[in-house]
Scaffold this active site. Structure first.
Site, PDB file in Angstrom:
ATOM      1  N   ASP A   1     -19.727 -29.037  47.090  1.00  0.00           N
ATOM      2  CA  ASP A   1     -20.349 -27.601  47.196  1.00  0.00           C
ATOM      3  C   ASP A   1     -21.116 -27.489  46.812  1.00  0.00           C
ATOM      4  OD1 ASP A   1     -20.213 -25.070  48.199  1.00  0.00           O
ATOM      5  OD2 ASP A   1     -19.476 -24.132  45.996  1.00  0.00           O
TER       6      ASP A   1
ATOM      7  N   GLY B   1     -20.825 -16.943  49.228  1.00  0.00           N
ATOM      8  CA  GLY B   1     -20.299 -15.662  48.667  1.00  0.00           C
ATOM      9  C   GLY B   1     -19.720 -14.911  49.377  1.00  0.00           C
TER      10      GLY B   1
END
Ligand code: G3H
Ligand code: 13P
Ligand code: ZN
Length: 319
Positions: free
Chosen positions: A81, A211
């Protein structure tokens, strides 16, 4: 069964999204795999640069391998990530990861294209998939601060050109979400019209939503009632919006903050209610069960719950 992210995306596109969860410790690893198996859902296990530094690269990878053995029914991909170039190359060369994210979205467009292209070439030579990012999410992203007001939504034409130039396998798009617990000032909804425009330019191409924690109000209230100090106005993405993003090409939904909130709530409540306890396994056991429950809930909202058998049948038929 460790699989590639592209294989999972092909099966998911337009039907459901797969949750990508950041893990840092054993309790998260076990809770994640247990939740995936209980939900009968495929998973994406995400490892950030910070997680590799915290647990140690060898330890975090060993935890994932151990979880695979403990939960043999699980079907999952392992993903880096928000990688920088160095982390991506290290992960590609290790042979362990299904995919890497190269995040050069803070660079000018030409540099983002050049860096992403270099990573794609090196990754594809080893059969590793690459997620890239275009546009800027608000909030805190690793060590980069981007003001919510100035967060740039992904430009659809630029997105199509970026994918063509770089050869990346999936694209993280900025459609109004941001990282962390403090995402939005009022009620937040995704910029679905922007997502639809991106999909029109990139039909069938896997899109990723970062997010995407929902920062549940109840979770924040419980944390604060147990001594926490999280701004009660904190809001995230409404979990019922995932279903609207799926037909628009979103296949991967990144969730980290909500998992951290589970950890915080479990530990704060445990030590509030049992101040005499100093056995770390007591809250640890609750954490694993609660984390698994949290994963099951997310899988249901993402539409990937109950898909495990069809995913297994499709992937093993190719062998
Ligand atoms: O977007 C970033 C993820 O939430 C990972 O966070 O870099 O603190 O591990 P981290
Ligand atoms: P959250 O902070 O909303 O959980 O986002 C996580 C993320 O995008 C990881 O890449
Ligand atoms: Zn992210």
């Amino acid at each position: 069964m460790l699989v590639t992210t592209s294989e999972l995306f092909k099966l998911a596109y337009g039907r459901y999204a797969i949750g990508a969860y950041n893990i840092n410790n054993m309790e998260q690893a076990r809770g994640l795999f247990r939740g995936g198996v209980e939900a009968r859902a495929p998973l994406i296990v995400q490892v950030s640069k910070g997680a590799r530094a915290y647990a140690g690269v060898k330890m975090i990878e060993a935890m994932i391998r151990a979880a695979e053995e403990m939960y043999p029914e699980a079907i999952f991909a392992v993903h880096i990530d928000h990688g920088d170039e160095e982390t991506c190359y290290d992960a590609i060369d290790s042979g362990f990861y299904s995919s890497v994210m190269i995040d050069a979205s803070h660079e000018p467009l030409e540099a983002n294209v050049a860096i992403t292209k270099r990573v794609v070439e090196r990754a594809h030579a080893k059969g590793v998939n690459v997620e890239a990012e275009l546009g800027m999410l608000g909030g805190v992203e690793e060590d980069i601060q981007v003001d919510e007001k100035h967060a740039l939504l992904t430009d659809p034409d630029e997105a199509a050109e970026f994918v063509r130039l770089t050869g990346c396998d999936s694209l993280a798009v900025a459609i109004g979400t941001s990282h962390g617990a403090y995402k939005f000032t009022g009620r937040q909804s995704l910029h679905l019209e922007r997502l639809a425009e991106i999909q029109q330019r990139l039909p069938g191409f896997p899109l990723v939503m970062h997010g995407s924690s929902s920062v549940p109000r109840e979770e924040v209230e419980r944390i604060n009632a147990a001594g926490g100090a999280i701004d009660p106005s904190a809001r995230g993405v409404d979990v019922d919006e995932f279903a609207k993003a799926v037909p628009l090409g979103v296949v991967k939904v990144n969730i980290d903050t909500d998992g951290r909130l589970v950890w915080t709530r479990v530990h704060r409540e445990h030590f509030r209610d049992h101040p005499e306890n100093f056995d770390l396994r007591k809250p640890g056991k609750i954490m694993m069960a609660e984390y698994a429950r949290f994963i099951v809930h997310k899988c249901e909202k993402l539409g990937c719950a109950g898909r495990l058998e069809q995913v297994r049948a499709a992937l093993t038929a190719d062998l």
